[in-house]
Design an enzyme around this catalytic site. Structure first.
Site, PDB file in Angstrom:
ATOM      1  CG  ASN A   1      -1.594   5.605  -1.089  1.00  0.00           C
ATOM      2  OD1 ASN A   1      -1.499   6.751  -1.513  1.00  0.00           O
ATOM      3  ND2 ASN A   1      -1.830   4.568  -1.862  1.00  0.00           N
TER       4      ASN A   1
ATOM      5  N   GLY B   1      -2.548  -3.406  -1.817  1.00  0.00           N
ATOM      6  CA  GLY B   1      -1.262  -4.059  -1.593  1.00  0.00           C
ATOM      7  C   GLY B   1      -1.188  -4.732  -0.245  1.00  0.00           C
TER       8      GLY B   1
ATOM      9  CB  THR C   1      -4.061   3.824  -7.599  1.00  0.00           C
ATOM     10  OG1 THR C   1      -4.568   2.920  -6.608  1.00  0.00           O
ATOM     11  CG2 THR C   1      -5.221   4.548  -8.253  1.00  0.00           C
TER      12      THR C   1
ATOM     13  CB  SER D   1      -4.923   3.876   0.308  1.00  0.00           C
ATOM     14  OG  SER D   1      -4.918   2.478   0.417  1.00  0.00           O
ATOM     15  CB  SER D   2      -7.167   1.083  -4.207  1.00  0.00           C
ATOM     16  OG  SER D   2      -6.767   1.883  -5.279  1.00  0.00           O
TER      17      SER D   2
ATOM     18  CD  GLU E   1      -3.961  -2.500   3.727  1.00  0.00           C
ATOM     19  OE1 GLU E   1      -4.320  -1.611   2.953  1.00  0.00           O
ATOM     20  OE2 GLU E   1      -4.662  -2.926   4.667  1.00  0.00           O
TER      21      GLU E   1
ATOM     22  CB  SER F   1      -0.904  -0.001   1.238  1.00  0.00           C
ATOM     23  OG  SER F   1      -1.686   1.172   1.280  1.00  0.00           O
ATOM     24  N   GLY F   2       0.651   2.129  -0.946  1.00  0.00           N
ATOM     25  CA  GLY F   2       1.453   3.335  -1.066  1.00  0.00           C
ATOM     26  C   GLY F   2       2.596   3.209  -2.047  1.00  0.00           C
TER      27      GLY F   2
END
Length: 1045
Positions: free
Chosen positions: A156, A386, A111, A159-160, A388, A106-107
């Protein structure tokens, strides 16, 4: 050359396959050095590694798009555009479905990477109105889904919080037709709570910041984020993010996709309902039985929510504060405690938002989906959350990390394991490379009989007291000996002391590292229960969109069957996704996060090294270095490159393998660069493949030139033959036309010569007989013939017998002009005579009166022009119909000429009184209109003359002879509405009776004779006079002024 230099740069190679020596330290140093140079992309063969710079770089311009368009993958600098172009060309030219898998923490920039891939594909597709519309709709789905599915986390800012897989579908030309979006596991728990420093979903902040005052009033919202409990009552400010601008962008994107204004309004209304649900507060009370109950503390928010969705507040309050329990044939309504009430409220908010998001995805799919029946190729782009690892990891992190384990399994199977297994299947000499296979971790989680998810579902369905403790105990018993699972109890059994593992937690050794999960909330979130009362309340709402989200709320369709758990649904979705990905050719983008603080261009080696390890990049490089960079079935390979050898072009008669061997033997590549498997050809170095592609492009250019040359030759020959045929036809017609004209000229010349010759012979033979008067006779004959022809033609072309028609044919010859003019005059007089003979006596008399009026007043009095359109009626009183006036007619025994109403001017004061005027053939009578009694009877012989003004008034002075018996008081001054007709008829009657004309004076000044002497009358044009009605004023005893308009 520039790209090749970059790939071979010893300090920072662009392809890690070329790294020497290959160690973790050299790989990490290469990534760091390239990152320092702002080269954020690096290759491992055809895998792209992307390091997030946390800032905008000037490497995504239209010029860059053109640089990577239709270029060889290894002929340009490493870039995300290169893998996007390679995937697009493989889909377009090789007819192979593609998928682009974007993975990372994540980050790490997943995306943004997916948006870059989509924007590149849209840029290189062909142009056209329909194609541009499809591309724009596909691209504009991103802002909408990001608004409703993305949020700020500690790692992020965008973040999605859901997984997105988009299948973009193309036609045989590579033009986009549409697409289908699949979404996975929206993190709906974020709706009701999120940790400090994070935000809820973007749409709430965008709506409050960007919505107009009218829209917020319509949605019953306040602009201040601190008013809402679900937003943690915190300020919405986020550095570098303009929520208001993003809201406008989202609205524009919805219009492009095809959302109607009504759909957008309904969507925002449901969003507002979710936000306002968090402000519904409950209060505690006790029933008579002593049981705790809850009620709405402040009904204002509930009232506004019900107004938005069209629901009775009592229905929603009952659903929030009580629950209906059905046991066999009995239904019992039980009250809820405050904690239970808040649980139901939050569950309703999460379900509404989750289902709204599913509806949103389906609505976008409706706009961008492809019509059935069309042949299509597919490119899939996967952008999913992603891996985590947080301080406190719950059910959501467990599910997310499970999905990432499955994606890592795909990477292992399709890039490492499949790589080695393929060499074995094809009989290629190969030294196996050791790598970590995470199938054991996936099996630990998803095994249908003994996996963690199966145990969780079993615990949720077990009767009796169910809680997280029993679930954890079951896991400890089942996985006590599993080397990738541990908990406090298993550690104690192994005599391991670890203070970092709390009692209510278990730990899994993922491929990305160890993650500790807190089991609190696992049962509740997996069940994902929503009380039936709340579903039925939502179905009862008059809001069409909200009602459609809860079909199970229909009382006619009540089902006692438990819905599938969240874990079961996600596991099935992941299985479908994996099946979809396995069916396509994979392309990988491995995203790396360089630091934890989102600082621009900051590279932390320790953090990156951990990601390099769990992403398996070292193993990937070793497999690529030990193996072959390219492999392809003999048939497609021979079909693509057969033009490089005269023996295989244009067609090869033997087997595909023999053809490939013959082809490559003639190209003289080093033997160590090639390997021939059972079904495929293997090429070791990317440069060999690049050289092969270069030769093919050169040969294709030669073949294209040959085809063009042949076609141009055929076209020129065909054009020449057509021109030659046309020239022959034109020449034949031209020669024929030339001969015809020559013949006509000769014939015309012969006739002229013959005519002159015959004339000369005649003149010579008859010259002695030619008389002196012949010329006069001949001229007279010609004159008579011309006159005869003129008269006959005139008889045939006489103009119509209409009096108003003055047209006449012109004279054909000048000597007939006078005669023609005389004939025109005669004909017109004759035409007028015929017209007069057709007139009735009444019409004749009327026209004679009009003619007389013209002679008297034309160009002399302004009133005349207004009287032209008014017919002369003569009798305006209706004497025969009115018995009162019949005795007036008896007074005048002679014939009545005119009867009208006039106004008589008083000689002394100038005032007017109405009078009836009767004109007969011998008398003029003035009578009182009320009594119908004659006041004055004048013989026509008593009238001396008449005076009128030159203006458009009806003023009249009737001058009498001094010897008149009826004019003892002097002349009469009258005002008539029919002055022109009155004077005309008086003039005609006077002429008929007295055989002489009645004198008429038209002047502005004249003298009248009154009983007391002569009075000078002066007519003055003034605005004070009424419209058409003169005003008479005495100015002393011998002057009178008449004001006319």
């Amino acid at each position: 050359m520039e790209a090749t230099t970059s790939l071979l740069d010893a300090a920072a190679v662009g392809d890690l396959v070329l790294l020497d020596p290959l160690t973790e330290e050299s790989l990490l140093h290469t990534l760091q050095e390239r990152f320092r140079r702002s080269d954020i992309y690096t290759y491992i063969g055809n895998v792209v590694i992307s390091v997030n710079p946390y800032q905008s770089l000037p490497i995504y311009t239209p010029e860059k798009v053109q640089e990577y368009h239709n270029c060889n993958f290894f002929a340009v600098n490493p870039h995300i555009y290169a893998i996007a172009d390679d995937a697009y060309r493989s889909l377009r030219d090789r007819d192979r479905d593609q998928c682009i898998l974007i993975t990372g923490e994540s980050g790490a920039g997943k995306t943004e990477a997916s948006k870059l891939v989509m924007s590149y594909v849209a840029a290189v597709c062909s142009k056209g109105e329909e194609v541009d519309k499809v591309k724009e709709q596909l691209l504009q789905s991103n802002p909408v889904l990001e608004a409703f599915g993305n949020a700020k986390t500690v790692r992020n800012d965008n973040s999605s919080r859901f997984g997105k897989y988009m299948d973009v579908e193309f036609d045989f030309k590579g033009e986009p037709l549409g697409g289908v979006i699949s979404n996975y596991l929206l993190e709906k728990s974020r709706i009701v709570r999120h940790v400090k420093g994070e935000r809820n979903f973007h749409i709430f902040y965008q709506l409050l910041a960007g919505g107009s005052a009218q829209l917020l009033q319509q949605l019953k919202l306040r602009q201040d984020c601190r008013h809402y409990s679900y937003l943690n009552r915190e300020s919405s400010g986020l550095p570098g993010v303009d929520d208001a601008a993003n809201f406008r962008t989202m609205q524009d994107a919805m219009r492009v996709i095809g959302f109607s204004p009504a759909e957008v309004t309904a969507l925002l209304e449901v969003t507002a309902v979710v936000l306002k649900l968090g402000n519904v507060q409950l209060s505690s009370s006790y029933q008579a039985s002593g049981m705790e109950a809850c009620s709405i503390a402040e009904p204002q928010e509930l009232q506004e929510i019900c107004e938005l969705i069209g629901l009775d507040p009592g229905t929603l309050e009952q659903a929030l504060c009580s629950r209906t329990v059905k046991a066999r044939d009995e239904t019992v309504l039980t009250t809820l405690s405050v904690p239970q009430g808040y649980y139901g409220r939050d569950a309703l908010a999460k379900n509404i938002y989750s289902r709204l998001f599913d509806w949103l995805v389906n609505r976008i799919n409706t706009s961008i989906q492809v019509k059935p029946g069309q042949q299509r190729k597919v490119m899939g782009v996967l952008d999913i959350y992603g891996f985590e690892i947080f301080q406190d990891n719950g059910f959501e992190q467990f599910i997310i990390n499970y999905c990432n384990e499955k994606l890592q399994q795909i990477f292992i199977l399709m890039t490492l394991k499949e790589e080695q297994e393929e060499y074995v299947r094809e009989g290629i000499q190969w030294t196996p490379v050791e790598f970590f296979d995470n199938s054991i971790i996936c099996n630990l989680i998803e095994n249908s009989k003994g996996g963690i998810l199966a145990m969780l579902d079993e615990e949720c369905l077990r009767p009796g007291v169910v809680n997280e403790d029993t679930f954890l105990t079951k896991l400890n018993q089942l996985f006590a000996a599993h080397k990738h699972y541990e908990s406090k109890e298993t550690q104690n059994a192994r005599r391991v002391m670890d203070a970092s593992l709390p009692p209510q937690c278990f730990r899994i050794h993922h491929y990305a590292g160890k993650v500790t999960y807190n089991v609190t909330g696992f049962i509740e979130k997996n069940n994902d229960l929503l009380f039936r009362d709340l579903s039925q309340a939502m179905w009862a709402a008059r809001h069409e969109l909200l009602r459609s989200l809860f079909p199970e709320g229909d009382p006619q369709k009540v089902s006692l069957k438990l819905p599938p758990t969240a874990g079961f649904q996600f596991k099935a979705s992941v299985a479908t996704l994996m099946k979809n990905l396995y069916s396509k050719n994979p392309n990988y983008i491995r995203c790396i996060k360089p630091n934890e603080t989102k600082t621009a261009m900051l590279f932390m080696p320790e953090l990156v090294l951990g990601q390099v390890r769990y992403l398996g990049l070292m193993e990937n490089v070793r497999v690529r270095r030990a193996g072959y960079a390219f492999r392809q079935l003999y048939g497609p390979f021979l079909e693509r490159y057969k033009m490089l050898s005269p023996r295989t072009w244009p067609r090869w008669a033997g087997g595909d393998r023999e053809g490939a061997e013959v082809l490559l033997a003639e190209l003289a590549f080093p033997p160590e660069e090639l390997a021939f498997g059972y079904t495929k050809i293997f090429i070791r170095s990317p440069r060999t493949l690049f050289d092969l592609e270069r030769r093919r492009q050169e040969r294709v250019a030669q073949l294209a030139t040959l085809i063009q040359k042949t076609f141009r030759g055929w076209r020129c020959r065909t054009q020449y033959q057509l021109m030659r045929k046309s020239q022959i036809v034109i020449s034949a017609w031209f020669r024929g036309h030339l001969q015809k004209n020559k013949y006509k000229q000769m014939k015309r010349s012969a006739l002229i010569i013959q005519a002159y010759a015959r004339g000369w012979k005649v003149r010579r033979a008859y010259r002695r007989y030619f008389r002196s008067e012949a010329s006069a006779r001949l001229a007279n004959f010609i004159y008579r013939r011309l006159v005869q022809k003129f008269l006959v033609g005139l008889r045939r072309n006489l103009p119509p017998l209409l009096v108003m028609d003055r047209t006449w044919p012109p004279a054909p010859y000048k000597f007939l002009a006078d005669a023609n003019q005389e004939l025109r005059s005669i004909f017109y007089r004759w035409k007028c005579k015929k017209y007069r003979e057709q007139l009735t006596p009444q019409r004749r008399a009327l026209l004679q009166a009009k003619l007389c009026a013209s002679e008297l007043f034309k160009d002399k009095k302004t009133l005349y022009s207004k009287s032209l359109q008014q017919p002369f009626q003569g009798e305006y009183l209706g004497l025969t119909q009115n018995p009162k006036y019949q005795k007036l007619h008896a007074v005048a025994k002679d014939k009545l000429v005119m009867a009208d109403t006039v106004r008589k001017v008083n000689r002394a004061s100038g005032k007017t009184v109405p009078r009836l005027l009767l004109l007969t053939t011998e008398h003029l009578v003035l009578a009182d209109p009320k009594a119908a009694q004659p006041k004055t009877v004048l013989s026509l012989g008593d009238i001396h003359s008449i005076s009128v003004t030159r203006f458009s008034d009806g003023f009249l002075a009737l001058h009498l002879k001094e010897t008149s018996t009826g004019g003892a008081k002097g002349d009469f001054l009258l005002i008539s509405d029919h002055l022109i007709e009155l004077v005309t008829r008086l003039h005609q009657t006077f002429m008929d009776t007295m055989a002489q004309a009645l004198p008429l004076h038209i002047a502005d000044q004249f003298s009248t004779r009154f009983q007391k002497g002569d009075v000078a009358v002066t007519v003055v044009e003034s605005a004070k006079a009424g419209s058409g009605v003169p005003v008479c004023k005495k100015r002393g005893s011998h002057k009178m002024e008449v004001l006319v308009h």
